[in-house]
Design a protein around this motif. Structure first.
Motif, PDB file in Angstrom:
ATOM      1  N   PRO A 158      41.208 -16.770  26.357  1.00 17.65           N
ATOM      2  CA  PRO A 158      42.611 -17.188  26.555  1.00 17.65           C
ATOM      3  C   PRO A 158      42.742 -18.601  27.116  1.00 17.65           C
ATOM      4  O   PRO A 158      43.646 -19.352  26.718  1.00 17.65           O
ATOM      5  N   LEU A 159      41.836 -18.995  28.005  1.00 19.91           N
ATOM      6  CA  LEU A 159      41.893 -20.362  28.541  1.00 19.91           C
ATOM      7  C   LEU A 159      41.647 -21.395  27.446  1.00 19.91           C
ATOM      8  O   LEU A 159      42.312 -22.431  27.395  1.00 19.91           O
ATOM      9  N   GLN A 160      40.703 -21.106  26.565  1.00 16.56           N
ATOM     10  CA  GLN A 160      40.412 -22.049  25.489  1.00 16.56           C
ATOM     11  C   GLN A 160      41.559 -22.114  24.485  1.00 16.56           C
ATOM     12  O   GLN A 160      41.903 -23.193  23.996  1.00 16.56           O
TER      13      GLN A 160
ATOM     14  N   LEU B 264      34.221 -13.618  28.701  1.00 11.31           N
ATOM     15  CA  LEU B 264      34.911 -13.822  27.431  1.00 11.31           C
ATOM     16  C   LEU B 264      36.393 -13.491  27.536  1.00 11.31           C
ATOM     17  O   LEU B 264      37.230 -14.159  26.929  1.00 11.31           O
ATOM     18  N   ARG B 265      36.740 -12.458  28.310  1.00  9.30           N
ATOM     19  CA  ARG B 265      38.154 -12.093  28.466  1.00  9.30           C
ATOM     20  C   ARG B 265      38.940 -13.188  29.179  1.00  9.30           C
ATOM     21  O   ARG B 265      40.134 -13.327  28.976  1.00  9.30           O
TER      22      ARG B 265
ATOM     23  N   ASN C 263      35.767 -19.340  17.950  1.00  6.51           N
ATOM     24  CA  ASN C 263      35.181 -18.177  17.272  1.00  6.51           C
ATOM     25  C   ASN C 263      36.184 -17.027  17.205  1.00  6.51           C
ATOM     26  O   ASN C 263      36.285 -16.341  16.194  1.00  6.51           O
ATOM     27  N   TRP C 264      36.928 -16.816  18.288  1.00  3.20           N
ATOM     28  CA  TRP C 264      37.923 -15.759  18.294  1.00  3.20           C
ATOM     29  C   TRP C 264      39.018 -16.036  17.274  1.00  3.20           C
ATOM     30  O   TRP C 264      39.435 -15.149  16.528  1.00  3.20           O
ATOM     31  N   LEU C 265      39.511 -17.290  17.237  1.00  6.95           N
ATOM     32  CA  LEU C 265      40.559 -17.633  16.277  1.00  6.95           C
ATOM     33  C   LEU C 265      40.078 -17.457  14.842  1.00  6.95           C
ATOM     34  O   LEU C 265      40.820 -16.957  13.986  1.00  6.95           O
TER      35      LEU C 265
ATOM     36  N   VAL D  41      34.885 -24.912  24.132  1.00 11.93           N
ATOM     37  CA  VAL D  41      35.829 -24.565  23.072  1.00 11.93           C
ATOM     38  C   VAL D  41      35.259 -23.568  22.066  1.00 11.93           C
ATOM     39  O   VAL D  41      35.972 -23.096  21.196  1.00 11.93           O
ATOM     40  N   LYS D  42      33.997 -23.238  22.188  1.00 13.67           N
ATOM     41  CA  LYS D  42      33.339 -22.417  21.172  1.00 13.67           C
ATOM     42  C   LYS D  42      33.864 -20.986  21.127  1.00 13.67           C
ATOM     43  O   LYS D  42      34.138 -20.458  20.048  1.00 13.67           O
ATOM     44  N   ALA D  43      33.997 -20.317  22.261  1.00 11.29           N
ATOM     45  CA  ALA D  43      34.429 -18.913  22.264  1.00 11.29           C
ATOM     46  C   ALA D  43      35.849 -18.783  21.724  1.00 11.29           C
ATOM     47  O   ALA D  43      36.142 -17.868  20.939  1.00 11.29           O
ATOM     48  N   GLY D  44      36.735 -19.687  22.110  1.00 14.50           N
ATOM     49  CA  GLY D  44      38.115 -19.640  21.622  1.00 14.50           C
ATOM     50  C   GLY D  44      38.198 -19.890  20.127  1.00 14.50           C
ATOM     51  O   GLY D  44      38.939 -19.212  19.413  1.00 14.50           O
TER      52      GLY D  44
END
Length: 140
Positions: A16-18, A11-12, A69-71, A64-67
């Motif tokens: 950031p990549l997404q 995730l770390r 979700n973070w946003l 694109v899901k993790a990025g």
């Protein structure tokens, strides 16, 4: 069972990549809008491009899901300027607040009404197309 250390590391790196992918897509959309003289803002064009890539299975949704979700989780950070504006202009809100609230309420109702009309018309059109297709198949 997944390893929490591996998941945390992934995730770390993944988030950031997404987010960089989103930024790159936005920059590309800005160039596309200016090159093609599109009447849409670059962020809308970027979202449409992202949606098209997901729907066409060019870009898997997992990429694109993790990025996203973070946003969404950090959305409050994007609204801090609005909160500061409310604090700085509290007198304006006390005097003209009812008018601002009236405009927000009316514009929200207008958007909801327009959306419902468009959805109703598109739904009726799709039903008409389905009935027409069924009639063609029945006549063949």
């Amino acid at each position: 069972m997944t390893d929490p250390v591996k998941t945390g590391w992934l995730l770390r790196v993944q988030v950031p990549l997404q987010v960089m992918l989103y930024v790159g897509l936005f920059v590309f959309s800005q160039h596309l809008v200016s090159w093609l003289h599109l009447p849409l803002p670059a962020n809308i064009v970027g979202m449409l491009l992202l949606l098209a890539m997901i729907m066409l299975r060019i870009l898997p949704i997992g990429w694109v899901k993790a990025g996203s979700n973070w946003l969404l989780a950090e959305m409050l950070l994007f609204f801090i300027p609005a909160v500061v504006a409310v604090v700085n202009y509290s007198e304006l809100l006390r005097v003209e607040g009812w008018r601002i609230l009236l405009v927000i309420t009316l514009s929200t109702l207008l958007v909801l009404a327009a959306t419902s009309i468009v959805v109703d018309r598109v739904s009726r059109f799709e039903l008409w197309l389905a009935a027409r297709k069924q009639q063609r198949q029945h006549h063949e």
